[in-house]
Scaffold this active site. Structure first.
Site, PDB file in Angstrom:
ATOM      1  N   ASP A 108       0.764  -1.247   0.000  1.00 14.26           N
ATOM      2  CA  ASP A 108       0.000   0.000   0.000  1.00 14.26           C
ATOM      3  C   ASP A 108       0.799   1.304   0.000  1.00 14.26           C
ATOM      4  OD1 ASP A 108       0.928   0.181   2.691  1.00 14.26           O
ATOM      5  OD2 ASP A 108      -0.897  -0.755   3.470  1.00 14.26           O
ATOM      6  N   HIS A 123       5.583  -8.511  -1.242  1.00 13.13           N
ATOM      7  CA  HIS A 123       4.364  -8.920  -1.948  1.00 13.13           C
ATOM      8  C   HIS A 123       3.969  -7.927  -3.038  1.00 13.13           C
ATOM      9  CE1 HIS A 123       2.660 -12.007   1.205  1.00 13.13           C
ATOM     10  NE2 HIS A 123       3.798 -12.378   0.654  1.00 13.13           N
TER      11      HIS A 123
END
Ligand code: OAD
Length: 246
Positions: A108, A123
């Protein structure tokens, strides 16, 4: 929730003496920024099926559905800001001025927005995309038609987020293993440690006698192996630790 003052003071002492330490974070650290976790209370996988939305085979079967899910998350995340936990990590790293890293399962950008350096995205990053056929890589346009197509070769583009059935980015993974073997403290925050291979990193560190500390409001399956398992939210606990270091 009451936080044990002795544990915080001990952790502060270990942090101050540490020569190389890593933070290892997951979805829980961004929960107080408004981004839902995957597991635990209110987790996304309680109402959504990861087999349909977050696997490589589901992407090949139905790229529009999977892109719809990532586009929805990207829009939600783009409205979120770092919370006191992200900021505390950045400040602790800055205060120490030493060899410290942030290994993240978060996609994010919030650690970056909080000013942390030495971030390793294990990730991926939800704001990026790539073409596996011609190697094009770029950034998501939030208003793009789904599924987006590569302007060079017309293939369907992939979100740069690691899906189940996919390997982690090799360089990032190799560096994380090396850091886990060589650090003296792993500070784990906001991850259930359910997902492999990232959840093997604490064991690499333990093999090198590193201290393991965890911050989580819930028990994780590795809680009993931790030297410190602090029950609480990361936005409460991490600023407390930074304040003790000032
Ligand atoms: P999870 O959703 O599995 O775990 C989040 C953890 O954060 C849980 O243990 C919660 O108890 C904890 N938590 C919740 N609120 C918190 C708070 N305010 N402060 C601290 N901790 C809090 O997320 P990850 O461990 O990051 O992969 O999951 C790893 C991977 O599994 C994700 O990257 C994603 C997921 O499926 C893919 O989509 C491929």
């Amino acid at each position: 929730m009451a936080i044990n003052a002795d544990s915080l003071a001990q952790l502060r002492g270990i942090l101050v003496k540490s020569k190389r330490f890593v933070f290892l974070t997951g979805a829980g650290i961004s929960q107080e920024s408004g981004i839902p976790t995957f597991r635990g209370n209110g987790g996304l996988w309680k109402t959504h099926d990861p087999a349909k939305l977050a696997t490589l085979s589901s992407f090949h079967e139905n790229p529009s559905l999977v892109w719809g899910y990532y586009s929805y998350r990207q829009k939600l995340i783009s409205k979120c800001q770092p919370n006191p936990a992200h900021l505390a990590i950045s400040k602790i790293k800055e205060q120490k001025k030493g060899d410290s890293w942030v290994l993240i399962q978060n996609v994010d950008n919030l650690h970056r927005l909080a000013g942390s350096k030495n971030i390793i995205e294990l990730h991926g990053n939800i704001f990026k995309l790539s073409c596996i056929r011609c190697g094009y890589s770029g950034y998501m346009d939030m208003d793009m038609v789904l599924p987006p197509k590569c302007t060079n070769c017309e293939s369907v583009l992939e979100p740069c987020v690691v899906m189940f059935e996919e390997a982690l980015p090799q360089k990032e993974w190799a560096t994380s293993i090396e850091l886990s073997f060589s650090c003296d403290l792993v500070f784990i925050a906001g991850t259930s440690l359910n997902v492999s291979p990232v959840n093997t990193l604490p064991s690499y560190a333990k093999d090198n006698n590193a201290v393991l500390a965890e911050v989580n409001p819930e028990e994780t399956w590795l809680s009993r192996f931790m030297d410190f398992s602090i029950k609480g939210s990361s936005a409460d606990v991490l600023p407390n630790i930074y304040n003790l270091m000032k």
